[in-house]
Enzyme design. Structure first.
Site, PDB file in Angstrom:
ATOM      1  N   LYS A 265      30.784  11.795  41.414  1.00  0.00           N
ATOM      2  CA  LYS A 265      30.536  10.833  40.394  1.00  0.00           C
ATOM      3  C   LYS A 265      30.143   9.537  41.598  1.00  0.00           C
ATOM      4  CE  LYS A 265      32.460   7.317  41.150  1.00  0.00           C
ATOM      5  NZ  LYS A 265      32.268   5.809  41.519  1.00  0.00           N
TER       6      LYS A 265
ATOM      7  N   ASN B  23      26.242  -5.599  36.398  1.00  0.00           N
ATOM      8  CA  ASN B  23      26.916  -5.432  37.536  1.00  0.00           C
ATOM      9  C   ASN B  23      27.166  -7.081  38.270  1.00  0.00           C
ATOM     10  OD1 ASN B  23      26.999  -2.703  39.952  1.00  0.00           O
ATOM     11  ND2 ASN B  23      25.333  -2.859  38.162  1.00  0.00           N
TER      12      ASN B  23
ATOM     13  N   THR C   7      29.325   3.576  44.243  1.00  0.00           N
ATOM     14  CA  THR C   7      29.813   4.559  45.275  1.00  0.00           C
ATOM     15  C   THR C   7      29.181   5.748  44.855  1.00  0.00           C
ATOM     16  OG1 THR C   7      31.391   1.824  45.126  1.00  0.00           O
ATOM     17  CG2 THR C   7      32.499   4.889  45.498  1.00  0.00           C
TER      18      THR C   7
ATOM     19  N   GLU D 179      23.856   2.938  36.186  1.00  0.00           N
ATOM     20  CA  GLU D 179      24.368   1.959  35.433  1.00  0.00           C
ATOM     21  C   GLU D 179      22.782   1.519  34.464  1.00  0.00           C
ATOM     22  OE1 GLU D 179      28.001   0.376  38.171  1.00  0.00           O
ATOM     23  OE2 GLU D 179      26.372  -0.187  37.984  1.00  0.00           O
TER      24      GLU D 179
ATOM     25  N   THR E  10      33.947   6.155  38.138  1.00  0.00           N
ATOM     26  CA  THR E  10      34.033   4.730  37.431  1.00  0.00           C
ATOM     27  C   THR E  10      33.561   4.395  36.221  1.00  0.00           C
ATOM     28  OG1 THR E  10      32.876   4.682  39.047  1.00  0.00           O
ATOM     29  CG2 THR E  10      35.320   4.616  39.824  1.00  0.00           C
TER      30      THR E  10
ATOM     31  N   THR F 193      35.614  -8.600  36.874  1.00  0.00           N
ATOM     32  CA  THR F 193      35.850  -8.641  35.652  1.00  0.00           C
ATOM     33  C   THR F 193      36.355  -8.828  34.450  1.00  0.00           C
ATOM     34  OG1 THR F 193      33.659 -10.349  35.316  1.00  0.00           O
ATOM     35  CG2 THR F 193      35.362 -11.579  36.850  1.00  0.00           C
TER      36      THR F 193
END
Length: 410
Positions: A189, A405, A200, A283, A160, A410
């Site tokens: 992942k 995040n 996740t 991230e 992702t 969006t």
């Protein structure tokens, strides 16, 4: 662990198709808006022993519910795993459960196995309906692409926000005989929403050894405890976390109690490489941070304190900024809810002592600041309360994490 088990372990290239008897594919089913790879299929050429660990989050996604049920119904046997990215199929009610079941049913029909021998996983945005028609159209394409050299595409299809795919493989000799060489391979992942606690995070591991289901389950849980369960990016436990392990016996080698240590060591090595890849690709991450707690009253205390340090935004931002602020480490250790003796505590950044015997060593701060410019960082805290220890891995916290995040949906 015997020394011979350590001597025969060799990390090799490859992933889930490095062991014999496994094929994989990664294709685009149109689930992701950018039409990137988003559907992975992993198939054993024969029924395999299967074990899995799942998230302890009580808001469990539909694939977790279905896969847990299938493992129970099959008695721990599986032929295939189907995974989609781009949609978590979590918090989607009965409709989401039906989609997960239909993913398994359609995969079973194409592979030619009982439906309970298919495990399902999904990753992506929570609360969004997964379009089963896209899965139905994509699965035949994935089956046609299934091959022993397509593991890398499968690893990409489960991503992702991951900045890179995670694969690992190892070869180990069981019992010290060349004819008993086995291979373990895996893919994973995960980049954000990571503190698995079994984000996740998804992990899939294969081996061509023959392993009874009870031994396989034991080995997986031991490996996960010190690898996937010892990492954190942001302290968030996902609705979809799972690690699945298939053993198909294609090598002709059998794992029993005598060869268990060698197998378990190799499995742990593969899982650790995958877990570290998740943290390194966290991230917004710029640094991999190894947090070691020593001097704890118990192993549970050591792990709890290490996780508290690894999850502290103050610690993580200080490391990101290259600030050797040892006070943040001491403060977290003291509030972690474990036994702690300040007069006997010690803080080190790398090999540099910054606090010991109740007093600071601020003259070492410039050297510690230079060390923090590295990409791989180690920090350690001695709690001064016992002899137990624990190591966990995390990453720094950057403005990029906030950006990712802040507009994830969006």
């Amino acid at each position: 662990m015997t020394s011979s088990a350590l001597e025969t372990l060799e990390m090799i290239s490859g992933g889930v198709t490095a062991p014999q008897g496994f094929g994989a594919a990664g294709v685009s089913a149109g689930i992701k808006a950018d039409n990137g790879l988003d559907l992975a299929l992993l198939v054993s050429d024969r029924p395999a022993s299967a074990a899995a660990v799942f998230t302890i989050n009580r808001a469990q996604a539909a694939p977790v519910v279905v896969s847990r049920d299938h493992l129970s119904r099959s008695g721990g046997v599986a032929r295939a795993i189907v995974v989609n990215s781009g949609c978590a199929n979590a918090c989607t009610g009965d409709a989401g459960l039906q989609v997960a079941r239909e993913m398994a049913t359609e995969t079973a029909r194409l592979v030619g196995c009982p439906v309970e021998q298919v495990l399902v996983a999904s990753t992506g945005v929570i609360g969004v309906a997964l379009n089963i028609d896209k899965i139905r159209r994509g699965l035949p394409v994935a089956l046609d692409a299934l091959a022993g050299d397509q593991g890398s595409l499968a690893a990409r299809a489960i991503m992702t926000t991951d900045p890179f795919p995670k694969e690992a493989a190892a070869r180990v000799t069981l019992g010290g005989r060349g004819v008993a060489d086995i291979v373990i391979g895996g893919m994973a992942k995960g980049s954000g929403m990571i503190e698995p606690m079994m984000a996740t995070m998804l992990g899939f591991v294969t081996t061509d050894a023959a392993v009874s289901q009870p031994l396989l389950d034991r080995a997986l849980r031991e490996a996960v405890n010190d690898t996937f369960n010892a990492i954190t990016v942001d302290g968030e436990c996902s609705t979809n976390d799972c690690v699945m392990l298939l053993a198909n016996g294609a090598s002709g080698a059998n794992v029993d109690e005598a060869s268990y240590d060698a197998f378990a060591h190799a499995l742990g090595a593969v899982c650790l490489q995958l877990a570290l890849g998740i943290v390194r690709g966290g991230e917004g991450a710029t640094k991999l941070v190894t947090v070691t707690v020593t001097g704890a009253a118990s192993a549970a205390d050591a792990r709890r304190a290490a996780k508290a340090i690894a999850n502290s935004p103050l610690v993580k931002t200080a490391i990101h900024g290259g600030d050797p602020n040892w006070g943040r480490l001491i403060a977290v250790a003291g509030r972690a809810g474990v036994e702690f003796e300040l007069s006997r505590a010690e803080v080190m950044i790398g090999s540099i002592v910054l606090f010991k015997d109740g007093r600071p060593y601020d003259e070492a701060a410039p050297e510690a600041a230079m060390y923090l410019e590295s990409k791989d960082i180690a920090v350690s805290v001695n709690l001064g309360a016992g002899r137990a220890s624990s190591t966990v891995w995390t990453c720094d916290l950057s403005a990029e994490y906030v950006r990712i995040n802040a507009d994830y949906r969006t």
